[in-house]
Design an enzyme around this catalytic site. Structure first.
Site, mmCIF file in Angstrom:
data_model
loop_
_atom_site.group_PDB
_atom_site.id
_atom_site.type_symbol
_atom_site.label_atom_id
_atom_site.label_comp_id
_atom_site.label_asym_id
_atom_site.label_seq_id
_atom_site.Cartn_x
_atom_site.Cartn_y
_atom_site.Cartn_z
ATOM 1 N N GLU A 152 21.952 36.019 15.201
ATOM 2 C CA GLU A 152 21.659 35.553 16.565
ATOM 3 C C GLU A 152 20.249 35.937 17.022
ATOM 4 O O GLU A 152 20.039 36.575 18.057
ATOM 5 C CB GLU A 152 22.699 36.079 17.544
ATOM 6 C CG GLU A 152 24.097 35.550 17.275
ATOM 7 C CD GLU A 152 25.109 35.946 18.313
ATOM 8 O OE1 GLU A 152 26.105 35.218 18.479
ATOM 9 O OE2 GLU A 152 24.920 36.993 18.977
ATOM 10 N N GLU A 309 30.561 31.158 14.357
ATOM 11 C CA GLU A 309 31.365 31.988 15.245
ATOM 12 C C GLU A 309 31.955 31.134 16.366
ATOM 13 O O GLU A 309 31.311 30.229 16.880
ATOM 14 C CB GLU A 309 30.532 33.095 15.896
ATOM 15 C CG GLU A 309 30.064 34.207 14.994
ATOM 16 C CD GLU A 309 29.339 35.286 15.789
ATOM 17 O OE1 GLU A 309 29.588 35.410 17.013
ATOM 18 O OE2 GLU A 309 28.508 35.996 15.196
#
Length: 651
Positions: A152, A309
């Protein structure tokens, strides 16, 4: 991606697996439950740097050997992380200079994650050394299907770092971009407010200042920040490509935001990965998610991507963290597959007992296998496994596309603009939603994409555009395309300098009009339009003078009464439409239905009920597979088949 697909037989299913959080007696149950849930892919090691390198240069991989061997024996493939997303405590203790500094001069502390300065050579040296160890040890492991670099990027260090090391890196970047300080002064318009630089050494990051900072400097710093984080990714990728050239590489993007220029990043990835967390309390979440998935699909020209995710139920980081209602997890997951995902993965496999995310749902909740979530997880795994033909099936190319440009995003939303209410993501969603509601597929593309396959192109609020980019859009229409452009477009070049010659100078010939003056509306104010009896508009108005364009609607209230609000203009073999305001959603839907029908842009499937979405993927043998999603609480009929409430079908 050959190695990835060779390890799988259907859409990859699983999630982040963090066995280091649990005692050994739990691991056997993990293997049993993974088999029960049809788990085929586990993401391992995202936050394992401190465990794998407990002290500088001392490595302990024995624990990881055991887990990868067990996963391989159980038939699960592994997406193995490089472990560099969260540095260990010893790194910032020994080298506090690696910690990031805010624009106010505050040096952040460890104790969370992503506590590093992207320009720090010390952080980079230690990260690359760790990657070499991981790649050398596991490159040939039978479970390994994919490398996962970092995690991320830009999620927390979203505006980079403002320390002195970053300042020097910024200056190097500026030298490479502009060449000379005179060119920099010209690009940044430094004659204004006596901001002229005599040398690059005088340039600093745009730290906190008394008032408006130089907008061109801010935009360049955004470019630099995205590039500097990308250089971290590329430093690790170079190691992986050198040691394990046959193993594909990815990193996971956070929900679509202005932080990183994803089109610039995607060309350096073997496959795009994305983390999706729609809010079950948000009635518009399904559309926002669909738009985000269209962005992911567009980053590499329609290549299937990976859902890295999502959450099976509630998250832990909103003010109100609602559980997903029954059926929503399956619907969310199949939505990703419909829009081109080749994986359905979750954060995480087993819900943590402690730490900051212990209230974040997981595939195996605190209640274990007897919970509703795990029963739903097991059912979803079986459902995905029953459609092996979808793995690798390419999404059908859309007939419509929407332009999204990150430098324009950075420029449009700076201070000192006519209206702070004009936001890139809001504009993109307003133009995308009428197509979404009509179940019309829409690609999201950069300005330098090949536009020739598209019959319809949406260009919302393209404030910043170079002359070359503008010329490409004009050529698209001249060659027969249909374009809808919205207000405040074509105004400045890539350095935020106004295109002279009357607004919008680079698009005047294309649109057949001139904008005399902008008149943004006060917050909450609406105007009426002549387009339909109940048509209204908000956010913006302007005074349009026609230069060949045909008015299709005018403002019928407010100071701009009588001025065109919607125009049409033939340009070469195509047509360019212009919106001088933001119509209400119903009017926008009617307008887009009319324009797309004229352009020959049909829905994915005809005659779909309201609230039902369909997207198409083409299997290896050329067969279309339509994934149909019922977002309504009632059963519906689609092509003679009944879909239950919130149900999914593959036709």
């Amino acid at each position: 991606m050959e190695r990835f697909y060779a390890r799988l037989s259907s859409i990859a299913y699983g999630g982040d697996y963090n066995p280091e959080q649990w005692p050994k007696e739990v691991w056997a149950e993990d293997a049993e439950l993974m088999a029960e849930a049809s788990v085929s892919l586990a993401t391992v090691g995202i936050f394992s740097w401190a465990k794998s390198e407990p002290r500088p240069g001392e490595y302990d991989f024995g624990w990881l050997d055991e887990h990868l061997d067990r996963l391989a024996a159980g038939g699960q493939a592994v997406c193995l992380a490089t472990m560099t997303a969260s540095p260990p405590a010893w790194l910032s203790r020994l080298h506090p200079e690696v910690l990031p500094v805010t624009e106010d001069g505050v040096r952040l502390s460890p104790g969370a994650r992503q506590h590093y300065c992207p320009s720090s050579p010390v952080y980079r040296e230690h990260a690359v050394r760790l990657v070499e160890q991981v790649a050398g040890r596991y490159g040939g492991h039978p479970a390994l299907a994919l490398w996962h670099i970092g995690n991320e990027y830009g999620c927390h260090i979203s505006r980079h770092c403002y320390c002195d090391v970053s300042a020097e890196a910024f200056r190097r970047w500026l030298r490479a971009r502009h060449g000379t300080v005179d060119a920099l002064n010209d690009a940044w318009s430094t004659a204004f407010w006596s901001q002229r630089y005599d040398s690059f050494e005088e340039v600093l990051p745009p730290r906190t200042a008394p008032t408006f900072r130089n907008p061109a400097q801010l935009i360049d710093f955004q470019r630099f920040s995205s590039d500097e984080l990308l250089s971290l990714y590329l430093a690790e990728k170079e190691v992986l490509d050198r040691i394990t050239p046959s193993v594909p590489v990815t990193t996971n993007f956070v929900p679509v935001a202005r932080t990183l220029d994803l089109f610039a990043w995607a060309r350096h990835m073997d496959v795009v990965s994305y983390d999706s967390y729609p809010d079950p309390h948000d009635a518009g979440a399904a559309h926002l998610t669909a738009f985000s998935y269209d962005v992911m699909r567009g980053l590499r020209g329609g290549q299937p991507w990976l859902l890295m995710e999502q959450s099976p139920s509630a998250v832990n980081w909103r003010e109100r963290n609602g559980a997903k209602p029954r059926g929503r997890m399956e619907l969310d997951s199949w939505q990703a597959v419909a829009h081109g995902a080749d994986s359905v993965l979750f954060f995480q496999w087993r819900q943590s007992r402690g730490g900051a995310e212990k209230w974040h749902a997981a595939m195996v909740p605190h209640g274990g296998r007897s919970s509703r979530v795990f029963r739903d997880v097991t059912a979803l795994g079986a459902s995905l496994a029953s459609h092996p033909e979808l793995l690798g099936a390419r999404p059908r190319r859309a007939d419509a596309a929407l332009v999204l440009d990150w430098p324009n995003w950075w420029a449009l939303e700076l201070d000192a603009r006519p209206s702070s209410g004009v936001r890139v993501l809001d504009a993109a969603l307003a133009h995308h939603k009428p197509l979404y509601d009509a179940s019309v597929a829409c690609d999201v593309v950069p300005l330098d994409a090949d536009l020739s396959p598209y019959r319809l192109l949406l260009v919302p609020n393209l404030y910043m555009v170079s002359e070359a980019q503008a010329s490409a859009l004009c050529s698209y229409v001249a060659n027969g395309g249909t374009l809808l452009m919205s207000f405040f477009s074509g105004l400045v070049d890539e350095h935020d300098r106004v295109h002279l010659g009357g607004y919008p100078a680079v698009f005047r010939e294309l649109l057949g009009l001139r904008i005399d003056e902008f008149d943004p509306l006060p917050e909450g104010e609406t105007l009426s339009l002549s387009y339909a009896p109940d048509a209204t508009a908000s956010l913006w108005s302007e005074y349009v003078e026609l230069e060949g364009a045909e008015p299709l609607a005018t403002f019928t209230s407010g100071p701009a009464t009588g001025s065109p609000a919607l125009t049409s203009h033939r340009h070469g073999a195509g047509t360019a439409y212009y919106l001088a305001t933001r119509p209400d959603p119903s009017t926008m839907r009617t307008l887009l239905d009319t324009i797309r029908s004229a352009a020959g842009v049909p829905p994915a499937l005809p005659d779909l009920p309201q609230g039902v979405q369909a997207r198409t993927r083409i299997t290896a043998d050329g067969t279309p597979r339509h994934v149909v999603l019922n977002w309504t609480p009632a059963p519906v009929m689609v092509q003679g088949r009944e879909l239950e409430p919130y149900g999914v079908a593959v036709l």
